[in-house]
Design a protein around this motif. Structure first.
Motif, PDB file in Angstrom:
ATOM      1  N   GLY A 184       0.726  -1.155   0.032  1.00 22.19           N
ATOM      2  CA  GLY A 184      -0.063   0.049   0.199  1.00 22.19           C
ATOM      3  C   GLY A 184       0.857   1.172   0.104  1.00 22.19           C
ATOM      4  O   GLY A 184       0.602   2.276  -0.702  1.00 22.19           O
ATOM      5  N   ARG A 185       1.903   1.138   0.998  1.00 22.86           N
ATOM      6  CA  ARG A 185       2.875   2.545   0.898  1.00 22.86           C
ATOM      7  C   ARG A 185       3.520   2.724  -0.534  1.00 22.86           C
ATOM      8  O   ARG A 185       3.494   3.804  -0.949  1.00 22.86           O
ATOM      9  N   PRO A 209       2.597  10.170   4.819  1.00 25.57           N
ATOM     10  CA  PRO A 209       1.794   9.066   4.353  1.00 25.57           C
ATOM     11  C   PRO A 209       1.238   8.480   5.776  1.00 25.57           C
ATOM     12  O   PRO A 209       2.012   8.556   6.795  1.00 25.57           O
ATOM     13  N   VAL A 210       0.141   7.990   5.629  1.00 29.64           N
ATOM     14  CA  VAL A 210      -0.805   7.823   6.801  1.00 29.64           C
ATOM     15  C   VAL A 210      -1.524   6.388   6.548  1.00 29.64           C
ATOM     16  O   VAL A 210      -1.801   6.487   5.546  1.00 29.64           O
ATOM     17  N   SER A 211      -1.270   5.622   7.586  1.00 27.38           N
ATOM     18  CA  SER A 211      -2.122   4.274   7.495  1.00 27.38           C
ATOM     19  C   SER A 211      -3.297   4.213   8.543  1.00 27.38           C
ATOM     20  O   SER A 211      -3.247   4.627   9.671  1.00 27.38           O
ATOM     21  N   GLN A 212      -4.380   3.668   8.013  1.00 30.06           N
ATOM     22  CA  GLN A 212      -5.292   3.570   8.828  1.00 30.06           C
ATOM     23  C   GLN A 212      -6.442   2.397   8.157  1.00 30.06           C
ATOM     24  O   GLN A 212      -6.032   2.032   7.123  1.00 30.06           O
ATOM     25  N   VAL A 246     -11.121  -2.750   5.321  1.00 29.84           N
ATOM     26  CA  VAL A 246     -10.141  -2.034   4.390  1.00 29.84           C
ATOM     27  C   VAL A 246      -8.814  -1.673   5.173  1.00 29.84           C
ATOM     28  O   VAL A 246      -9.016  -0.930   6.401  1.00 29.84           O
ATOM     29  N   LEU A 247      -7.966  -1.596   4.711  1.00 33.56           N
ATOM     30  CA  LEU A 247      -6.281  -1.121   5.142  1.00 33.56           C
ATOM     31  C   LEU A 247      -6.113   0.338   3.992  1.00 33.56           C
ATOM     32  O   LEU A 247      -6.114   0.121   3.010  1.00 33.56           O
ATOM     33  N   GLU A 248      -5.992   1.496   4.583  1.00 27.48           N
ATOM     34  CA  GLU A 248      -6.043   2.555   3.630  1.00 27.48           C
ATOM     35  C   GLU A 248      -4.714   3.194   3.942  1.00 27.48           C
ATOM     36  O   GLU A 248      -4.341   3.704   5.103  1.00 27.48           O
ATOM     37  N   ILE A 249      -3.975   3.500   2.839  1.00 28.01           N
ATOM     38  CA  ILE A 249      -2.678   4.340   2.825  1.00 28.01           C
ATOM     39  C   ILE A 249      -3.015   5.614   2.278  1.00 28.01           C
ATOM     40  O   ILE A 249      -3.299   5.675   1.057  1.00 28.01           O
ATOM     41  N   SER A 250      -2.895   6.788   2.949  1.00 32.32           N
ATOM     42  CA  SER A 250      -2.856   8.020   2.228  1.00 32.32           C
ATOM     43  C   SER A 250      -1.446   8.744   1.904  1.00 32.32           C
ATOM     44  O   SER A 250      -0.627   8.770   3.144  1.00 32.32           O
TER      45      SER A 250
END
Length: 707
Positions: A60-61, A137-140, A145-149
Motif C-alpha cells: 500500500g505504501r 503518509p498515513v495508514s488507517q 479495508v486498509l487505507e494508505i494516504s
C-alpha cells in the motif's frame, strides 16, 4: 592399487554397528515428529498472517507513493484523462478496493471510474478526515479495508493527495488459501517421509552418539570450514583460502570442487560488476557508475573552494540515423562518436576527466583540473570540432554535429541531480541556438525553458481554436509583373500574447513534433484556396507550401500530398513544395527518392533559402528539384555589395543551365527588382510587390488584376 574407502562405506560400517540401538529410539523420534508437525502448522499460520499484513502495508505504501509521484503533473494541470488512466491501471490489482485522488481543497478529483460521480465534492467516509489532514503518509484501517494516504506535492507545495484502499477481505482469503496449501503440503511430506524416518533418524542418532569424535575430525570440521568460506563469499569476500588437500574421498572432491566454484564465482562477480558499471556498446562508464563517481567527487570538493564542470552532450539529429539507416548504423555512429569524444577528452580534459555514456546519444563529461571554465570551453570546442567532421557509415558520409550544455559546481548547483538537470537545460538551449555548439548554464535558461514549454502547450490546439491562419504572399513574373502564384505562410494570433513571430513558434512546433500535425493542415488549406483561385479564370496560378525537415524525414510526404490533392481536386502542377537546402541535402539519397516520387505525380519542388547551406549547385544534378529560391540575405545587398550581385548572377546562370527556375525572395525595393529582372531571374516576391495577405485579400487582388 591403493584401496579407496569412501565416506559412504565408512558411514555404512558405522550404521551397521549402531543399528540395534537405533531401533529402541525410533518410537520416540516418531512421536517427536508429530509434535513438530503440529507446532510447525501453528507457527506457519502466524508467520503467513504476519507476512500478509506486512505485505499489505508495504504494498500500500509503495503503490500510494508511486501514484503520488506519477500524479503530480496530471493533478497540477488538472489532466483528468491522465489521472484516470493511471488509476485504472492500478485498479486491476485485486487487492485494490478503491483509489481516490483529491485536491488541495480536499475535494474529490478522481476515483478511477469514468463517471466520477463525487467529482468536486468533499469525501464523506470516516477515513477521509485523517487522510486529507495528512502531510506525511498515513495508514488507517477498518475491518474491511486498509487505507494508505499520501500527499501529492509539486516541489514543497502540497497540491492534493491520494488514498489507496486495500481489501482486507481479499487479503484474508489469500491468507487462508496459503495456509491451507501449506498444511496440505506438510501433511503430504509427512506421509511420504514417515516410512523412511525410522531408519534415517536412527542412523543419524547412532552416528552422532557412537562415532561423534571420528565424524568431528574427518567430516564436521572440514564442512564447517567450507560453510565459513561460503558465508564469506555470500558477504562479498572472495579472498578465501584454498581447501583442496590430499584426501582421496568424496569430501576431498567436494573441497576441490568448492575451490573451483569460489574461483568461478569471483570471476563472475567481477564480470557482473563490469557489466553493471560499463556501457556495453562503447566500453565507457554508464549512468550508474557516473552518478556514483560524481557524488563521490562532489563530497570531496565541498568546502574546499574548488570547482567542477559538467558537460552534458547530445548528438544532433541522431534519431534520423536510426530511422533512415537502421539501428546497426546507429550503433556504428555511436562508436565513432564515442571514439572522437574520448580522444577530445584525453587531449583537453585533464587526467581526472570522467567520460560516461548516459544511454542513447547522450554523453556526459566531468572536468576539475585548473580553471574549469576555461578547460570546459576548450574541451567543448574540441568536441564540436570533432563531431563536425563527416562520419563514414555504410559507405555514406553523415554530418551530425553535437550540442553541449555546460554547468559549474558550486556556482550553478551543489548536488549531482541539480548539476545534471542544469547541464540538460543548457544542452537544450544549445540545440535551440542552432545545434552543433555549446552553451553555459544560466539562471535565465530555466525561465526560457518554462516559456518554451508554455508556448508548446498554447500551440497545442491553436488551430482548433482559430488562432492559426494561413496568409499568402504573391509571387510575380519579372518579364511582365503578373502574379503567377503565392507562397502560403502560417501566422499565429494569440489572444493574450498577440502576434507571435513565425521564427519563434515554427521552431517550437518543429522541436515538439507538432509540425507533423500542423503541416498537413496548412497544405490542405493552401490547396483548397488555390482551387478557388482557379474559379476566377485567367492564368492558372500555383501555391507554394513550406515543408519542414521533420515532415521530410518521416518518409510519408508523397502519400500526404497525394491525399491532399485528391481531396481538394487541385492539379499537381499547381502545387509547389518548398524545402530548405540543408533538409534535402543532409540525407541526399532519401531526399532524392522522396522527391522522385513527388515528381512522378507532377508536383514541383523548390529549394528554399538557397545559398545559405553547405552544398553547391553540383548537388542539384543528383536531387530532382524544379526551382531554387535565392535567400533574402543576398537580395538585400544587391545594390551595395558587388560580391552578392556576382553570386546572385552566377546562381541564376547556373540554375538556368540545368533547366531550373530561379525565384528571388525579400524584394523590398524597385532597384532590386530591376537588377534581378536584368539578370534573368524568373520570379520574385517581397514587400515591394505585396505583403502577405489573407485569402480573401488575395482573391480581391486577383480579381482587380484580371479586370
Amino acid at each position: 592399487m591403493k584401496l579407496r574407502l569412501g565416506l559412504q562405506a565408512r558411514f555404512l560400517l558405522a550404521m551397521a554397528l549402531v543399528l540395534l540401538v537405533v531401533l529402541v529410539l525410533l518410537g520416540l523420534l516418531l512421536r517427536q515428529q508429530q509434535l513438530v508437525q503440529r507446532e510447525s502448522q501453528t507457527i506457519s499460520g502466524a508467520v503467513i498472517h504476519s507476512m500478509v499484513d506486512e505485505y499489505l502495508h508495504s504494498h500500500g505504501r509503495a503503490l500510494a507513493s508511486s501514484l503520488a509521484d506519477n500524479l503530480a503533473n496530471p493533478l497540477y494541470y488538472s489532466d483528468l484523462d491522465a489521472i484516470g488512466e493511471l488509476l485504472r491501471d492500478q485498479m486491476r490489482d485485486e487487492l485494490v478496493d478503491y483509489l481516490l485522488v483529491f485536491d488541495a481543497q480536499d475535494r474529490l478529483v478522481h476515483d478511477g471510474s469514468t463517471e466520477i460521480t463525487g467529482f468536486g465534492r468533499q469525501m464523506p467516509d470516516p477515513l477521509a478526515r485523517r487522510a486529507v489532514d495528512a502531510r506525511e503518509p498515513v495508514s488507517q484501517a477498518t475491518p474491511e479495508v486498509l487505507e494508505i494516504s499520501v500527499p501529492i506535492r509539486v516541489g514543497s507545495k502540497r497540491i492534493g493527495g491520494v488514498r489507496v484502499g486495500l481489501s482486507l477481505t481479499t487479503a484474508n482469503r489469500y491468507e487462508q488459501r496459503s495456509a491451507e496449501r501449506l498444511h496440505e503440503q506438510i501433511e503430504e511430506l509427512s506421509r511420504r517421509q514417515r516410512g523412511w524416518l525410522w531408519l534415517l533418524l536412527a542412523l543419524l542418532l547412532g552416528v552422532v552418539v557412537v562415532t561423534a569424535g571420528w565424524v568431528q575430525r574427518t567430516l564436521v570440521w572440514p564442512i564447517r570450514q567450507l560453510a565459513a568460506s561460503a558465508r564469506r563469499i555470500e558477504a562479498g569476500d572472495y579472498s578465501v583460502r584454498q581447501h583442496g588437500g590430499k584426501r582421496n574421498d568424496e569430501l576431498g572432491d567436494l573441497q576441490r570442487a568448492f575451490d573451483r566454484m569460489s574461483e568461478a564465482v569471483a570471476r563472475h562477480d567481477r564480470e557482473v560488476r563490469r557489466m553493471a558499471y560499463t556501457d556495453a556498446l562503447t566500453g565507457l562508464s554508464n549512468r550508474l557508475a557516473f552518478r556514483d563517481a560524481l557524488e563521490h567527487r562532489l563530497s570531496l570538493l565541498r568546502g574546499t573552494g574548488r570547482q567542477l564542470a559538467l558537460l552534458f552532450a547530445d548528438i544532433d539529429d541522431f534519431k534520423r540515423v536510426n530511422d533512415t539507416l537502421g539501428h546497426e548504423a546507429g550503433d556504428e555512429v555511436l562508436l565513432q562518436c564515442a571514439t572522437r569524444i574520448r580522444e577530445a577528452v584525453r587531449r583537453h580534459g585533464g587526467e581526472d576527466a570522467l567520460l560516461s555514456r548516459f544511454g542513447g546519444d547522450e554523453f556526459v563529461v566531468v572536468v576539475q583540473e585548473g580553471d574549469v571554465r576555461t578547460v570546459a570551453t576548450r574541451l567543448a570546442e574540441a568536441m564540436v570540432g570533432e563531431l563536425r567532421r563527416p562520419l563514414e557509415v555504410q559507405q555514406r558520409q553523415l554530418v551530425l554535429g553535437i550540442s553541449i550544455g555546460i554547468t559549474l559546481f558550486p556556482e550553478d548547483a551543489s548536488s549531482a541531480t541539480a548539476l545534471m538537470k542544469n547541464g540538460d537545460i543548457a544542452m537544450y538551449q544549445a540545440k535551440m541556438a542552432g545545434k552543433n555548439g555549446y552553451r553555459f548554464y544560466s539562471r535565465a535558461m530555466d525561465h526560457a525553458v518554462e516559456r518554451r514549454v508554455h508556448m508548446e502547450q498554447e500551440l497545442r490546439g491553436a488551430w482548433e481554436r482559430g488562432e492559426l491562419s494561413v496568409v499568402y504572399q504573391p509571387v510575380c513574373r519579372t518579364t511582365d509583373g503578373k502574379v503567377v502564384g503565392a507562397e502560403a505562410l502560417l501566422r499565429w494570433q494569440h489572444p493574450m500574447l498577440g502576434t507571435i513571430a513565425p521564427s519563434v513558434f515554427i521552431d517550437v512546433a518543429e522541436q515538439s513534433g507538432l509540425i507533423e500535425s500542423l503541416g498537413p493542415r496548412v497544405l490542405h488549406a493552401a490547396c483548397a484556396e488555390a482551387m478557388r483561385w482557379m474559379e476566377l479564370g485567367g492564368e492558372k496560378l500555383f501555391v507554394s507550401v513550406n515543408i519542414s525537415p521533420r515532415q521530410l524525414r518521416r518518409g510519408d510526404l508523397p502519400d500526404i500530398v497525394a491525399d491532399c490533392l485528391r481531396e481538394t481536386g487541385l492539379p499537381a502542377s499547381c502545387l509547389h513544395l518548398e524545402l530548405t537546402e540543408t533538409a534535402v541535402l543532409t540525407d541526399e539519397l532519401q531526399a532524392a527518392a522522396l522527391l522522385a516520387r513527388l515528381h512522378s505525380t507532377g508536383v514541383k519542388v523548390w529549394l528554399d533559402d538557397f545559398g545559405t547551406g553547405f552544398s553547391g549547385l553540383s548537388h542539384l544534378r543528383r536531387v530532382p528539384v524544379d526551382g531554387v529560391k535565392i535567400d533574402r540575405s543576398f537580395v538585400a545587398d544587391l545594390q551595395r555589395d558587388p560580391d552578392d550581385l556576382a553570386l546572385t548572377t552566377a546562381i541564376i546562370a547556373m540554375a538556368h543551365s540545368l533547366g531550373i527556375t530561379v525565384v528571388a525572395e525579400g524584394v523590398e525595393k524597385e532597384a532590386q527588382y530591376n537588377l534581378l529582372a536584368e539578370r534573368g531571374c524568373d520570379l520574385v516576391q517581397g514587400y515591394w510587390l505585396s505583403h502577405p495577405v489573407s485569402a480573401a485579400e488575395f482573391t480581391h487582388l486577383l480579381a482587380r488584376r484580371t479586370r
